[in-house]
Write a protein that holds these residues in place. Structure first.
Motif, PDB file in Angstrom:
ATOM      1  N   LEU A  18       1.035  -1.212  -0.061  1.00 10.92           N
ATOM      2  CA  LEU A  18      -0.020   0.063   0.085  1.00 10.92           C
ATOM      3  C   LEU A  18       0.950   1.285  -0.027  1.00 10.92           C
ATOM      4  O   LEU A  18       0.756   2.256  -0.581  1.00 10.92           O
ATOM      5  N   ARG A  19       2.026   1.390   0.638  1.00 10.25           N
ATOM      6  CA  ARG A  19       2.723   2.324   0.745  1.00 10.25           C
ATOM      7  C   ARG A  19       3.683   2.760  -0.531  1.00 10.25           C
ATOM      8  O   ARG A  19       3.628   3.711  -0.794  1.00 10.25           O
ATOM      9  N   ARG A  20       3.955   1.473  -1.139  1.00 14.25           N
ATOM     10  CA  ARG A  20       4.694   1.466  -2.438  1.00 14.25           C
ATOM     11  C   ARG A  20       3.773   2.147  -3.589  1.00 14.25           C
ATOM     12  O   ARG A  20       4.142   3.007  -4.228  1.00 14.25           O
ATOM     13  N   ILE A  21       2.484   1.863  -3.469  1.00 18.61           N
ATOM     14  CA  ILE A  21       1.506   2.388  -4.346  1.00 18.61           C
ATOM     15  C   ILE A  21       1.361   3.733  -4.469  1.00 18.61           C
ATOM     16  O   ILE A  21       1.278   4.596  -5.129  1.00 18.61           O
ATOM     17  N   ARG A  22       1.112   4.171  -3.103  1.00 18.14           N
ATOM     18  CA  ARG A  22       1.128   5.632  -2.733  1.00 18.14           C
ATOM     19  C   ARG A  22       2.202   6.403  -3.307  1.00 18.14           C
ATOM     20  O   ARG A  22       2.018   7.597  -3.521  1.00 18.14           O
ATOM     21  N   SER A  23       3.239   5.782  -3.112  1.00 18.13           N
ATOM     22  CA  SER A  23       4.491   6.339  -3.435  1.00 18.13           C
ATOM     23  C   SER A  23       4.676   6.610  -4.965  1.00 18.13           C
ATOM     24  O   SER A  23       4.885   7.630  -5.615  1.00 18.13           O
ATOM     25  N   GLU A  24       4.254   5.568  -5.569  1.00 24.03           N
ATOM     26  CA  GLU A  24       4.043   5.646  -7.169  1.00 24.03           C
ATOM     27  C   GLU A  24       2.922   6.677  -7.635  1.00 24.03           C
ATOM     28  O   GLU A  24       3.117   7.482  -8.600  1.00 24.03           O
ATOM     29  N   LYS A  25       2.022   6.890  -6.753  1.00 28.48           N
ATOM     30  CA  LYS A  25       0.999   7.878  -7.426  1.00 28.48           C
ATOM     31  C   LYS A  25       1.971   9.363  -7.131  1.00 28.48           C
ATOM     32  O   LYS A  25       1.470  10.213  -7.842  1.00 28.48           O
ATOM     33  N   GLU A  26       2.268   9.525  -5.991  1.00 35.97           N
ATOM     34  CA  GLU A  26       2.983  10.800  -5.759  1.00 35.97           C
ATOM     35  C   GLU A  26       3.977  11.068  -6.877  1.00 35.97           C
ATOM     36  O   GLU A  26       4.046  12.162  -7.325  1.00 35.97           O
ATOM     37  N   MET A  27       4.769  10.164  -7.321  1.00 31.83           N
ATOM     38  CA  MET A  27       5.826  10.391  -8.224  1.00 31.83           C
ATOM     39  C   MET A  27       4.932  10.601  -9.619  1.00 31.83           C
ATOM     40  O   MET A  27       5.601  11.399 -10.184  1.00 31.83           O
ATOM     41  N   LEU A  28       3.860   9.937  -9.950  1.00 33.41           N
ATOM     42  CA  LEU A  28       3.037  10.476 -11.354  1.00 33.41           C
ATOM     43  C   LEU A  28       2.617  11.747 -11.145  1.00 33.41           C
ATOM     44  O   LEU A  28       2.862  12.533 -11.971  1.00 33.41           O
ATOM     45  N   GLN A  29       2.225  12.148 -10.021  1.00 35.29           N
ATOM     46  CA  GLN A  29       1.666  13.775  -9.746  1.00 35.29           C
ATOM     47  C   GLN A  29       2.904  14.523 -10.072  1.00 35.29           C
ATOM     48  O   GLN A  29       2.795  15.700 -10.649  1.00 35.29           O
ATOM     49  N   LYS A  30       3.966  14.289  -9.404  1.00 32.02           N
ATOM     50  CA  LYS A  30       5.224  15.064  -9.638  1.00 32.02           C
ATOM     51  C   LYS A  30       5.562  15.237 -11.034  1.00 32.02           C
ATOM     52  O   LYS A  30       5.927  16.369 -11.673  1.00 32.02           O
ATOM     53  N   GLN A  31       5.590  14.105 -11.698  1.00 27.61           N
ATOM     54  CA  GLN A  31       5.951  14.030 -13.230  1.00 27.61           C
ATOM     55  C   GLN A  31       4.815  15.076 -14.062  1.00 27.61           C
ATOM     56  O   GLN A  31       5.315  15.685 -15.022  1.00 27.61           O
ATOM     57  N   LEU A  32       3.698  14.988 -13.452  1.00 30.56           N
ATOM     58  CA  LEU A  32       2.608  15.926 -14.338  1.00 30.56           C
ATOM     59  C   LEU A  32       2.932  17.368 -14.228  1.00 30.56           C
ATOM     60  O   LEU A  32       2.900  18.351 -14.870  1.00 30.56           O
ATOM     61  N   ARG A  33       3.518  17.715 -12.860  1.00 36.05           N
ATOM     62  CA  ARG A  33       3.720  19.002 -12.468  1.00 36.05           C
ATOM     63  C   ARG A  33       4.909  19.454 -13.257  1.00 36.05           C
ATOM     64  O   ARG A  33       4.772  20.630 -13.820  1.00 36.05           O
ATOM     65  N   GLU A  34       5.840  18.616 -13.374  1.00 31.68           N
ATOM     66  CA  GLU A  34       7.160  18.836 -14.129  1.00 31.68           C
ATOM     67  C   GLU A  34       6.853  19.147 -15.567  1.00 31.68           C
ATOM     68  O   GLU A  34       7.257  20.271 -16.218  1.00 31.68           O
ATOM     69  N   GLN A  35       5.992  18.461 -16.188  1.00 30.71           N
ATOM     70  CA  GLN A  35       5.603  18.391 -17.570  1.00 30.71           C
ATOM     71  C   GLN A  35       4.802  19.836 -17.899  1.00 30.71           C
ATOM     72  O   GLN A  35       4.834  20.594 -18.824  1.00 30.71           O
TER      73      GLN A  35
END
Length: 188
Positions: A18-35
Motif C-alpha cells: 500500500l505504501r509503495r502504491i501511494r509512493s508511485e502515485k505521488e511520483m506520477l503527480q510530480k511528473q505531471l507538475r514537471e510537464q
C-alpha cells in the motif's frame, strides 16, 4: 502464536504494498507538475518569436502538448483506478487479517484456560489419590492389627496349636467362627 505471526507478516506485507502504491502515485503527480512547468517554459520561449510564427508554432505545440497531456492523464487515471482497487483489496485483506488475529488470540486464550482447568483437575485428582492411599494404608494397618488379634484369640484357646506356617484368610475366618461358637463356654 505461529498463526498470529504469520497473519501479522501478511498484514505488514500488504501495508508495505500500500505504501509503495501511494509512493508511485505521488511520483506520477510530480511528473505531471514537471510537464506543466516545461509547457510554461516553452510558452515563454515562443513569446519571443514573431506574432505569426508564434501563433503557428503555438498551435502545433499546443496540439502536441494536449495530445501528450491527454495520454498522460489517461495513463494516470488508469493507474489511479488500479491503485484504488488495489488499496481497497489491501484494506479488505488487512481487515480480514486483523479479524483472524483476534480470533486466533481468543482461541489461544480459550486453550490456555482449558489447559489450566485440566491441570487444576489433575492436581485435585493427585491430591485425592494421595488421600486414598493414606486411607488405604490406615485400613491395611487396622486390618493387620485386627487379623493379628483374631489369630491370637483363636489360638490362645486351650488345645489349639500355633500354626506352623502363615495362615490364609479362610483359616483365620474358620478360627474366628470356632471362637464365636456357642458350644464353647464363656470363659473359653
Amino acid at each position: 502464536t505461529g498463526a498470529i505471526s504469520s497473519l501479522q507478516r501478511q498484514m505488514e506485507i500488504q501495508e508495505s504494498e500500500l505504501r509503495r502504491i501511494r509512493s508511485e502515485k505521488e511520483m506520477l503527480q510530480k511528473q505531471l507538475r514537471e510537464q506543466k512547468d516545461e509547457l510554461q517554459a516553452m510558452s515563454e520561449k515562443f513569446c519571443s518569436l514573431t506574432e505569426e510564427e508564434r501563433k503557428e508554432e503555438m498551435m502545433v505545440m499546443i496540439e502536441e502538448e494536449n495530445n501528450s497531456l491527454r495520454q498522460v492523464v489517461m495513463e494516470q487515471e488508469s493507474q489511479l483506478a488500479k491503485q484504488k482497487e488495489l488499496i481497497s483489496e489491501l484494506e479488505g485483506t488487512i481487515s480480514r487479517l486483523r479479524i483472524d488475529v483476534v480470533t486466533s488470540r481468543r482461541r489461544i486464550q480459550e486453550q490456555e484456560q482449558a489447559q489450566k482447568e485440566i491441570q487444576s483437575k489433575a492436581e485435585a485428582l493427585k491430591h485425592k489419590e494421595l488421600q486414598t492411599r493414606v486411607a488405604l494404608q490406615r485400613l491395611k494397618s487396622k486390618f493387620e492389627r485386627y487379623r493379628s488379634k483374631i489369630v491370637q484369640s483363636a489360638f490362645s484357646l486351650e488345645g489349639s496349636q500355633h500354626p506352623s506356617e502363615e495362615l490364609t484368610e479362610e483359616q483365620v475366618l474358620e478360627a474366628t467362627q470356632v471362637c464365636g461358637s456357642p458350644k464353647l463356654s464363656f470363659q473359653q
